[in-house]
Design a protein around this motif. Structure first.
Motif, mmCIF file in Angstrom:
data_model
loop_
_atom_site.group_PDB
_atom_site.id
_atom_site.type_symbol
_atom_site.label_atom_id
_atom_site.label_comp_id
_atom_site.label_asym_id
_atom_site.label_seq_id
_atom_site.Cartn_x
_atom_site.Cartn_y
_atom_site.Cartn_z
ATOM 1 N N LEU A 90 -18.693 -1.100 2.795
ATOM 2 C CA LEU A 90 -18.226 -1.147 1.419
ATOM 3 C C LEU A 90 -18.180 -2.563 0.872
ATOM 4 O O LEU A 90 -18.469 -2.797 -0.294
ATOM 5 C CB LEU A 90 -16.837 -0.507 1.330
ATOM 6 C CG LEU A 90 -16.779 1.005 1.538
ATOM 7 C CD1 LEU A 90 -15.348 1.487 1.417
ATOM 8 C CD2 LEU A 90 -17.662 1.733 0.553
ATOM 9 N N GLU A 91 -17.803 -3.505 1.725
ATOM 10 C CA GLU A 91 -17.734 -4.890 1.256
ATOM 11 C C GLU A 91 -19.121 -5.393 0.887
ATOM 12 O O GLU A 91 -19.306 -6.051 -0.140
ATOM 13 C CB GLU A 91 -17.103 -5.786 2.319
ATOM 14 C CG GLU A 91 -16.805 -7.184 1.812
ATOM 15 C CD GLU A 91 -16.011 -8.005 2.811
ATOM 16 O OE1 GLU A 91 -15.240 -8.862 2.367
ATOM 17 O OE2 GLU A 91 -16.168 -7.787 4.021
ATOM 18 N N VAL B 298 -11.972 3.842 -8.269
ATOM 19 C CA VAL B 298 -12.352 2.444 -8.434
ATOM 20 C C VAL B 298 -13.132 2.254 -9.721
ATOM 21 O O VAL B 298 -13.911 3.118 -10.139
ATOM 22 C CB VAL B 298 -13.202 1.926 -7.242
ATOM 23 C CG1 VAL B 298 -12.358 1.785 -5.998
ATOM 24 C CG2 VAL B 298 -14.392 2.827 -6.977
ATOM 25 N N PHE C 207 -20.054 -3.850 -2.383
ATOM 26 C CA PHE C 207 -19.333 -4.489 -3.482
ATOM 27 C C PHE C 207 -20.027 -5.787 -3.903
ATOM 28 O O PHE C 207 -20.266 -6.021 -5.091
ATOM 29 C CB PHE C 207 -17.897 -4.764 -3.039
ATOM 30 C CG PHE C 207 -17.093 -5.568 -4.025
ATOM 31 C CD1 PHE C 207 -16.599 -4.983 -5.175
ATOM 32 C CD2 PHE C 207 -16.823 -6.902 -3.807
ATOM 33 C CE1 PHE C 207 -15.853 -5.714 -6.089
ATOM 34 C CE2 PHE C 207 -16.072 -7.645 -4.691
ATOM 35 C CZ PHE C 207 -15.590 -7.049 -5.842
ATOM 36 N N MET D 92 -12.937 6.546 -4.677
ATOM 37 C CA MET D 92 -13.212 5.702 -3.514
ATOM 38 C C MET D 92 -14.123 6.436 -2.533
ATOM 39 O O MET D 92 -15.019 5.835 -1.930
ATOM 40 C CB MET D 92 -11.898 5.311 -2.834
ATOM 41 C CG MET D 92 -12.072 4.524 -1.543
ATOM 42 S SD MET D 92 -13.038 3.000 -1.731
ATOM 43 C CE MET D 92 -11.813 1.928 -2.481
ATOM 44 N N ARG E 163 0.829 -1.207 0.000
ATOM 45 C CA ARG E 163 0.000 0.000 0.000
ATOM 46 C C ARG E 163 0.860 1.252 0.000
ATOM 47 O O ARG E 163 0.649 2.170 -0.796
ATOM 48 C CB ARG E 163 -0.906 0.009 1.239
ATOM 49 C CG ARG E 163 -2.046 -0.983 1.199
ATOM 50 C CD ARG E 163 -2.725 -1.029 2.552
ATOM 51 N NE ARG E 163 -3.833 -1.978 2.573
ATOM 52 C CZ ARG E 163 -4.357 -2.481 3.674
ATOM 53 N NH1 ARG E 163 -3.886 -2.117 4.858
ATOM 54 N NH2 ARG E 163 -5.354 -3.339 3.606
ATOM 55 N N GLU F 211 -9.044 -0.901 -0.265
ATOM 56 C CA GLU F 211 -9.775 0.276 0.201
ATOM 57 C C GLU F 211 -8.847 1.381 0.701
ATOM 58 O O GLU F 211 -9.100 2.564 0.489
ATOM 59 C CB GLU F 211 -10.756 -0.133 1.303
ATOM 60 C CG GLU F 211 -11.608 1.008 1.831
ATOM 61 C CD GLU F 211 -12.530 0.565 2.939
ATOM 62 O OE1 GLU F 211 -13.116 1.447 3.583
ATOM 63 O OE2 GLU F 211 -12.658 -0.661 3.179
ATOM 64 N N GLN F 212 -7.771 1.009 1.387
ATOM 65 C CA GLN F 212 -6.866 2.001 1.956
ATOM 66 C C GLN F 212 -5.771 2.437 0.986
ATOM 67 O O GLN F 212 -4.901 3.224 1.340
ATOM 68 C CB GLN F 212 -6.226 1.442 3.225
ATOM 69 C CG GLN F 212 -7.223 1.096 4.314
ATOM 70 C CD GLN F 212 -6.547 0.471 5.516
ATOM 71 O OE1 GLN F 212 -5.578 1.001 6.036
ATOM 72 N NE2 GLN F 212 -7.059 -0.667 5.972
ATOM 73 N N HIS G 33 -18.284 5.626 -0.449
ATOM 74 C CA HIS G 33 -18.710 5.746 0.945
ATOM 75 C C HIS G 33 -20.027 6.489 1.077
ATOM 76 O O HIS G 33 -20.692 6.401 2.109
ATOM 77 C CB HIS G 33 -17.639 6.490 1.751
ATOM 78 C CG HIS G 33 -16.418 5.673 2.023
ATOM 79 N ND1 HIS G 33 -16.293 4.869 3.137
ATOM 80 C CD2 HIS G 33 -15.263 5.527 1.339
ATOM 81 C CE1 HIS G 33 -15.114 4.283 3.130
ATOM 82 N NE2 HIS G 33 -14.468 4.655 2.046
ATOM 83 N N LEU H 93 -12.668 -5.615 -2.516
ATOM 84 C CA LEU H 93 -12.675 -4.185 -2.249
ATOM 85 C C LEU H 93 -11.929 -3.867 -0.970
ATOM 86 O O LEU H 93 -11.154 -2.908 -0.884
ATOM 87 C CB LEU H 93 -14.119 -3.684 -2.170
ATOM 88 C CG LEU H 93 -14.313 -2.227 -1.783
ATOM 89 C CD1 LEU H 93 -13.692 -1.312 -2.818
ATOM 90 C CD2 LEU H 93 -15.791 -1.903 -1.628
ATOM 91 N N GLN H 94 -12.152 -4.673 0.066
ATOM 92 C CA GLN H 94 -11.544 -4.415 1.373
ATOM 93 C C GLN H 94 -10.020 -4.404 1.282
ATOM 94 O O GLN H 94 -9.343 -3.663 1.993
ATOM 95 C CB GLN H 94 -12.011 -5.482 2.366
ATOM 96 C CG GLN H 94 -11.830 -5.118 3.821
ATOM 97 C CD GLN H 94 -12.502 -6.128 4.730
ATOM 98 O OE1 GLN H 94 -12.421 -7.334 4.523
ATOM 99 N NE2 GLN H 94 -13.181 -5.643 5.748
#
Length: 323
Positions: free
Chosen positions: A286-287, A203, A290, A217, A173, A197-198, A221, A193-194
């Motif tokens: 978010l998961e 996306v 997705f 991203m 990351r 995500e960071q 949210h 996605l998880q």
């Protein structure tokens, strides 16, 4: 290096294998200086799309360009585009360093650059061991080093976090964020996605070869909001309206407030003499979102989800079987 000359453009991209549509009229844009996550379940068409971007498969329709040119027309592709699609694309009997030296020689890159990259990706000690004995995480790091040999402005990576332990994922990351900060264009595929995500700024989510969502991203949210629990939610809602803040009732005396300014909510509650029993930012699932976007029968499972050698066989049929 922040020029749009390194942007990736996907326009109406389609790939058919006989009657099977692996990628279906796909269009999206990848900006320089940002990490774009290319997301979808296994078999969604991600790898097939990336292979078309890199000129490994001929599209049935549409086009994929990098800086306005198809990959095959780029004068020095390895110095413009770095890619890692398979974590096993090396001779198992060669050391990691020798693998990179062979690639470097074909691109006119010095051995000094090879050693710099081995340090950069964190495998200098393992580099003198045969790559066939590498763990999956070490193979991923070796593949990333190979992608960076020509100091490219564009990186295309297929599931680069596969096989990495939590420390390795954290390192990846930070590394991708660093490369994006240098102005590079980075496209990273994943089926989770998880996992990204960071990391990612933007996306692109596909399912069954089709685009289902594209954006930042932050846009996934949704609008910022907070959850508050108090003794008189109706009274607090009225006070928030006076402060020009919208809220909606929730269960058990709670409000969902359309702001993430927790201090503002607390100040309003204090002014009207209400106790606050709970006050927290509201986090989107978010998961769950997705999976909701990509749920349903995955008709593409068997194209991208097939073993690499099976995909090559499928790709080899394209000349005579395209619809």
């Amino acid at each position: 290096m922040t020029s749009t000359a390194t942007a990736i453009e996907i326009e109406g991209l389609t790939k058919r294998f006989g009657d099977f549509v692996a990628v279906d009229n796909l269009s999206f844009h990848v900006e320089p200086g940002r990490v774009t996550g290319f997301l979808g379940p296994n078999g969604a068409g991600k790898t097939t799309t990336l292979r078309m971007v890199l000129g490994l498969i001929r599209p049935s329709a549409g086009r994929a360009t990098i800086g306005g040119q198809e990959y095959g027309a780029i004068p020095q592709p390895l110095r413009t585009v770095g890619s890692a699609l398979e974590a096993t694309s090396f001779h198992p009997g060669r050391t990691g360093r020798d693998h990179l030296r062979v690639l470097a020689a074909t691109a006119g890159v010095s051995d000094k650059r090879v050693d710099e990259l081995l340090e950069l990706v964190g495998i200098p000690a393992a580099a003198r061991k045969r790559a066939g004995g590498y763990s999956m995480g070490m193979r991923q790091r070796l593949g990333l080093a190979a992608a960076l040999l020509g100091d490219p402005q564009v990186l295309v990576l297929d599931e680069p976090a596969n096989g990495l332990d939590p420390e390795g994922i954290r390192w990846l990351r930070g590394f991708l964020r660093h490369l994006a900060a240098e102005g590079r264009t980075i496209l990273v595929s994943s089926h989770m996605l998880q996992e990204v995500e960071q990391t990612v700024d933007d996306v692109v989510i596909i399912s069954n070869g089709r685009l289902v969502r594209a954006g930042t991203m932050a846009s996934l949210h949704g609008p910022a909001s907070a959850e508050v629990h108090t003794s008189d939610p109706a009274k607090l809602a009225g006070a928030l309206r006076i402060a020009d803040v919208t809220s909606t009732p929730a269960s058990e005396g709670r409000l969902i407030v359309e702001t993430d300014d927790l201090r503002l909510i607390g100040d309003v509650a204090m002014r009207v003499g209400l106790p606050i029993w709970l006050l927290q930012p509201r986090v989107s699932d978010l998961e769950g979102m997705f999976f909701a976007l990509t749920e349903g029968q995955n008709r593409n499972l068997g194209a991208d989800a097939a073993a690499p050698q099976d995909r090559d066989l499928i790709a080899g049929r394209e000349g005579g079987n395209e619809a």
